[in-house]
Enzyme design. Structure first.
Site, PDB file in Angstrom:
ATOM      1  N   CYS A  78     -22.178  12.698 -46.883  1.00 16.10           N
ATOM      2  CA  CYS A  78     -21.751  13.478 -45.775  1.00 16.10           C
ATOM      3  C   CYS A  78     -20.539  14.597 -45.812  1.00 16.10           C
ATOM      4  O   CYS A  78     -20.623  15.549 -45.622  1.00 16.10           O
ATOM      5  CB  CYS A  78     -21.110  12.430 -44.550  1.00 16.10           C
ATOM      6  SG  CYS A  78     -22.733  11.562 -43.860  1.00 16.10           S
ATOM      7  N   HIS A 132     -16.940  15.725 -40.467  1.00 16.81           N
ATOM      8  CA  HIS A 132     -17.085  14.042 -40.721  1.00 16.81           C
ATOM      9  C   HIS A 132     -16.531  13.227 -39.531  1.00 16.81           C
ATOM     10  O   HIS A 132     -15.613  13.652 -38.721  1.00 16.81           O
ATOM     11  CB  HIS A 132     -16.646  13.629 -41.974  1.00 16.81           C
ATOM     12  CG  HIS A 132     -17.151  12.269 -42.489  1.00 16.81           C
ATOM     13  ND1 HIS A 132     -16.756  11.113 -42.079  1.00 16.81           N
ATOM     14  CD2 HIS A 132     -18.152  12.218 -43.132  1.00 16.81           C
ATOM     15  CE1 HIS A 132     -17.767  10.342 -42.738  1.00 16.81           C
ATOM     16  NE2 HIS A 132     -18.475  10.838 -43.546  1.00 16.81           N
TER      17      HIS A 132
END
Length: 523
Positions: A78, A132
């Site tokens: 991610c 994130h």
């Protein structure tokens, strides 16, 4: 009015009419942008040929836009993937190589995509996971990190949207586990909330889970933004199908688990070096999985558990699909659907038993290939597909071009707008990705950096020793080569076969030359 004054009045009107014609016209409002991230979404969609996935809304969206069938992420995890695509810089430039790296700490003055669009008059808004979970980068947005009201409790501000369950018993258990974990180490991923079962199927309304509540907030926010004079850039980040696969029961009921096929490549690639695979530490956080073996060991997950996990992943994808359908219907209702550039993308792929593993975090194409679909006003070739190579880092310059704003000269991606206009034209020669394999998750306990290049025919990877302090590679330790045409599931590493020596040499040189040499000849 006498004749004299009547004549003067008519001359005055004529003068005003001439002046009005010569006055500059009011600038047409730029198109809005809806930037939709779907976490952990591999190309498990009907539009990508998946015959099991029930994704009617994303499939319809693809039928109205352009579907990119060969899009690659720059890093299959991610934070690095998102840092790259949101800054337009590749991982060795952002120096974000794994989850804990924070680009804003490393390069405080970085200008992100929403910051750049703000400079050109866009009002920027963020809901959900765009950078994130625990680093939303508030400086990037005019309205950062909007959350549904019921999730604004102070003790949840560092909690990730995917960590919420419906069950009272699970929630109570989470609190106890979190308290125990924080006593051992106070700073933890997801603030210690990422515990619980790997799936849940509660018979509740869509809005009872985080993504559903967030969609309702997105609809209300879009209604507000639609009334503004300025165009908007909304980043909307969905958390599913990230673990845990906790979504309303009706989406589980869409599928017969026995009809969901198991992975066609259930083993680690033959002849692969011993450091290619991740330890599946993400799945280990969930109940009952803390003792699963490393993919490169003799460990094998039971077929029953495999089917439940795959079932949960597909149910999660269908849940997000339904939410998007609701969102798009709302946009049409309030009159902004047609004047909005909508781009939908996944940040990396995800293994569903592929290579004896679950999760991402490798250089294999099951983790590197992602969906990317775009629809925009007055688009040519609606419903078209292209199999030319594109990368997630291409989104930044492409959206600039579609919005009619200058593309920054430092961007390390290429606008794919010409490819939309001519989907069969020759495009990039290759895509470039990489992965930092850390000692604690490597099968041999050593550190490596793997550099990957994908061409239309081959996938080639070089693994080097790595100095994390200087960010430099050392000795070449191993290589991998996969024939993407004849072995698309990457089951056999053929890099050491003499017959492929010339191919390896050529790809190694192309990898060393980098992304600049792989750009289209006439973009």
């Amino acid at each position: 009015m006498n004749k004299r004054y009547s004549t003067y009045y008519l001359l005055f009107l004529a003068f005003i009419s001439v002046v009005a014609c010569k006055s500059p016209k009011k600038e047409t409002k730029k198109p809005n942008i809806l930037f939709v991230s779907i976490d952990d979404l591999r190309p498990t969609l009907g539009a990508y040929g998946d015959t099991i996935a029930i994704t009617p809304n994303m499939d319809q969206f693809a039928a109205e836009g352009m579907t990119f069938r060969q899009t690659f992420t720059q890093v299959a995890v991610c934070a690095p993937s998102r840092a790259s695509l949101m800054t337009g810089l590749r991982p060795d430039s952002t120096r974000v190589w794994h989850l804990g790296d924070k680009f804003r700490d490393i390069h405080p003055n970085t200008v992100t995509m929403p910051q750049y669009f703000s400079e050109f008059g866009y009002h920027t808004v963020n809901l959900g996971k765009i950078f994130h979970n625990y680093m939303p980068d508030s400086i990037s947005w005019d309205e950062p990190d909007l959350r549904p009201a019921q999730y604004l409790r102070p003790e949840w501000l560092n909690r990730d949207g995917e960590t919420f369950y419906i069950s009272k018993e699970i929630n109570e258990s989470q609190v106890k586990k979190r308290d125990s974990l924080l006593k051992l180490r106070p700073v933890r991923y997801a603030d210690g909330w990422n515990t619980g079962p790997a799936w849940e199927a509660a018979a509740v309304h869509d809005t009872m889970y985080y993504d559903g509540a967030q969609t309702e907030l997105a609809k209300r926010t879009l209604s507000r933004l639609a009334k503004m004079d300025a165009p908007f850039y909304m980043g909307l980040g969905y958390f599913r199908p990230h673990l845990p696969f906790a979504v309303p029961k009706k989406y589980w009921d869409l599928y017969d688990a026995e009809k969901i096929p198991l992975a066609p490549n259930p083993n680690v690639p033959k002849n692969a070096p011993g450091h290619t695979m991740n330890s599946m530490y993400e799945l280990r956080h969930y109940d009952g999985f803390n003792k699963i073996g490393h993919p490169e060991s003799d460990y094998r997950m039971s077929v029953d558990t495999t089917r439940i996990l795959k079932h949960g992943y597909y149910a999660s994808v269908s849940y997000v699909d339904a939410l998007l359908g609701d969102l798009f219907s709302h946009m049409k209702k309030i009159g902004i659907y047609e004047n909005t550039i909508i781009i939908l993308w996944g940040d990396h792929g995800w293994k569903l038993g592929d290579h004896n593993s679950w999760g991402k975090m490798t250089n294999y194409n099951i983790d590197l290939k992602v969906p990317m679909i775009i629809r925009y006003p007055n688009q040519e070739n609606r419903g078209a597909q292209t199999f030319e190579i594109t990368e997630l880092i291409d989104m930044f310059p492409s959206l600039c071009e579609l919005a009619g704003i200058e593309i920054p000269d430092y961007i390390q991606g290429t606008s794919f707008v010409p490819l939309i206009k001519d989907p069969k034209r020759q495009w990039k020669k290759a895509a470039f990705s990489q992965f930092h394999r850390r000692p604690k998750v490597s099968a041999d306990g050593k550190r490596y950096m793997g550099y990957s290049i994908n061409t239309k025919k081959y996938h080639y990877i070089e693994w080097y020793t790595w100095d994390p302090k200087t960010g430099t590679k050392g000795e070449l330790k191993s290589t991998e080569l996969y024939d993407s045409e004849n072995d698309p599931h990457e089951t056999v590493n053929i890099a050491n076969e003499k017959i492929h020596a010339t191919v390896v040499k050529e790809l190694s040189q192309q990898l060393a030359e980098g992304w600049q040499k792989a750009r289209p000849n006439n973009p």
